[in-house]
Design a protein around this motif. Structure first.
Motif, short mmCIF file in Angstrom:
data_model
loop_
_atom_site.label_atom_id
_atom_site.label_comp_id
_atom_site.label_asym_id
_atom_site.label_seq_id
_atom_site.Cartn_x
_atom_site.Cartn_y
_atom_site.Cartn_z
N VAL A 10 49.31 65.66 52.25
CA VAL A 10 48.60 64.92 52.99
C VAL A 10 48.47 65.55 54.41
O VAL A 10 47.10 65.36 54.74
N ASP A 11 49.39 66.28 54.86
CA ASP A 11 48.88 66.94 56.13
C ASP A 11 47.96 68.01 55.98
O ASP A 11 46.97 68.17 56.67
N ALA A 12 47.94 68.88 54.69
CA ALA A 12 46.85 69.74 54.63
C ALA A 12 45.53 69.04 54.18
O ALA A 12 44.50 69.77 54.68
N ASN A 13 45.36 68.00 53.75
CA ASN A 13 44.07 67.56 53.43
C ASN A 13 43.63 66.24 54.55
O ASN A 13 42.64 65.61 53.84
N MET A 14 44.55 65.79 55.17
CA MET A 14 44.16 64.89 56.24
C MET A 14 42.84 65.00 57.01
O MET A 14 42.02 64.08 56.77
N LYS A 15 42.79 66.01 57.50
CA LYS A 15 41.29 66.16 58.36
C LYS A 15 40.08 66.14 57.33
O LYS A 15 39.20 65.48 57.81
N SER A 16 40.28 66.85 56.28
CA SER A 16 39.04 66.53 55.41
C SER A 16 38.74 65.20 54.92
O SER A 16 37.64 64.60 54.66
N VAL A 17 39.61 64.43 54.72
CA VAL A 17 39.79 63.27 54.27
C VAL A 17 38.99 62.14 55.32
O VAL A 17 38.19 61.52 55.32
N VAL A 18 39.63 62.33 56.47
CA VAL A 18 39.18 61.68 57.62
C VAL A 18 37.62 62.24 57.89
O VAL A 18 36.54 61.12 58.30
N ASP A 19 37.32 63.37 57.72
CA ASP A 19 35.89 63.78 58.09
C ASP A 19 34.96 63.15 57.07
O ASP A 19 33.84 62.66 57.38
N LEU A 20 35.47 63.09 55.82
CA LEU A 20 34.65 62.49 54.92
C LEU A 20 34.27 61.12 54.89
O LEU A 20 33.48 60.54 54.54
N LEU A 21 35.54 60.40 55.13
CA LEU A 21 35.36 58.85 55.38
C LEU A 21 34.34 58.61 56.60
O LEU A 21 33.67 57.85 56.68
N LEU A 22 34.48 59.43 57.85
CA LEU A 22 33.61 59.24 58.76
C LEU A 22 32.14 59.53 58.43
O LEU A 22 31.12 59.03 59.00
N GLN A 23 31.80 60.58 57.87
CA GLN A 23 30.74 60.99 57.51
C GLN A 23 29.98 59.67 56.51
O GLN A 23 28.96 59.61 56.57
N HIS A 24 30.64 59.08 55.63
CA HIS A 24 30.11 58.15 54.89
C HIS A 24 29.98 56.70 55.77
O HIS A 24 29.20 56.02 55.47
N VAL A 25 30.71 56.61 56.56
CA VAL A 25 30.74 55.35 57.52
C VAL A 25 29.60 55.46 58.42
O VAL A 25 28.94 54.58 58.71
N VAL A 26 29.41 56.83 58.84
CA VAL A 26 28.35 56.93 60.04
C VAL A 26 26.84 57.06 59.33
O VAL A 26 25.85 56.80 59.81
N ALA A 27 27.07 57.69 58.23
CA ALA A 27 25.67 57.90 57.33
C ALA A 27 25.34 56.76 56.65
O ALA A 27 25.31 56.92 55.34
N VAL A 28 25.13 55.58 57.21
CA VAL A 28 24.62 54.42 56.22
C VAL A 28 23.13 54.36 56.26
O VAL A 28 22.51 54.72 57.13
N GLU A 29 22.67 54.29 55.09
CA GLU A 29 21.35 54.17 54.79
C GLU A 29 20.96 52.83 54.72
O GLU A 29 21.69 51.96 54.13
N ILE A 30 19.80 52.25 55.48
CA ILE A 30 19.42 50.88 55.41
C ILE A 30 18.34 50.83 54.41
O ILE A 30 17.34 51.77 54.30
N LYS A 31 18.47 50.07 53.32
CA LYS A 31 17.51 49.90 52.46
C LYS A 31 16.30 48.87 52.76
O LYS A 31 16.75 47.90 53.43
N GLY A 32 15.38 48.92 52.43
CA GLY A 32 14.12 48.19 52.79
C GLY A 32 14.34 47.01 52.10
O GLY A 32 14.96 46.68 51.42
N GLN A 33 13.55 45.98 52.90
CA GLN A 33 13.72 44.69 52.70
C GLN A 33 12.83 44.32 51.58
O GLN A 33 11.87 44.09 51.15
#
Length: 120
Positions: A97-120
């Motif tokens: 957990v300690d070794a992978n914590m940073k990469s998991v948090v980064d991955l989650l933030l990347q997916h939360v921030v990179a939201v694609e808005i699909k056309g209407q």
């Protein structure tokens, strides 16, 4: 003469009856003595059987206690071994957990921030 014979026969009959009564009393005494001896043997056998049962029970109880103590020690050793293995597994998970914590948090933030808005 007849009276003398009659007296002799009656006297013999009385003696015979007395002899039979005495023999009956002796037989009754022999039978009672045999019954008393039989009761005494039965009572002695009961006492010996109870003593044997108590000795056997004590022997089996001590064997059980020894068996229980032996296996309880084994259980304690097994419990300690399982606890060590569990602690080692938990420590490995914590390290992972300690070794992978940073990469998991980064991955989650990347997916939360990179939201694609699909056309209407």
């Amino acid at each position: 003469f007849f009276r003398i014979c009659l007296r002799a026969v009656m006297s013999d009959n009385n003696q015979g009856i007395a002899l039979l009564l005495q023999a009956e009393k002796e037989a009754a005494k022999i039978i009672q003595d045999a019954r008393d001896a039989s009761k005494a043997r039965i009572q002695q056998a009961k006492i010996e059987a109870k003593r044997d049962i108590d000795a056997y029970s004590a022997s089996r109880n001590s064997e059980f206690i020894a068996f229980k103590n032996q296996h309880q020690k084994g259980t304690s050793a097994k419990e300690e071994e399982i606890k060590r293995e569990t602690d080692a597994a938990i420590a490995q998970i914590d390290r992972s957990v300690d070794a992978n914590m940073k990469s998991v948090v980064d991955l989650l933030l990347q997916h939360v921030v990179a939201v694609e808005i699909k056309g209407q």
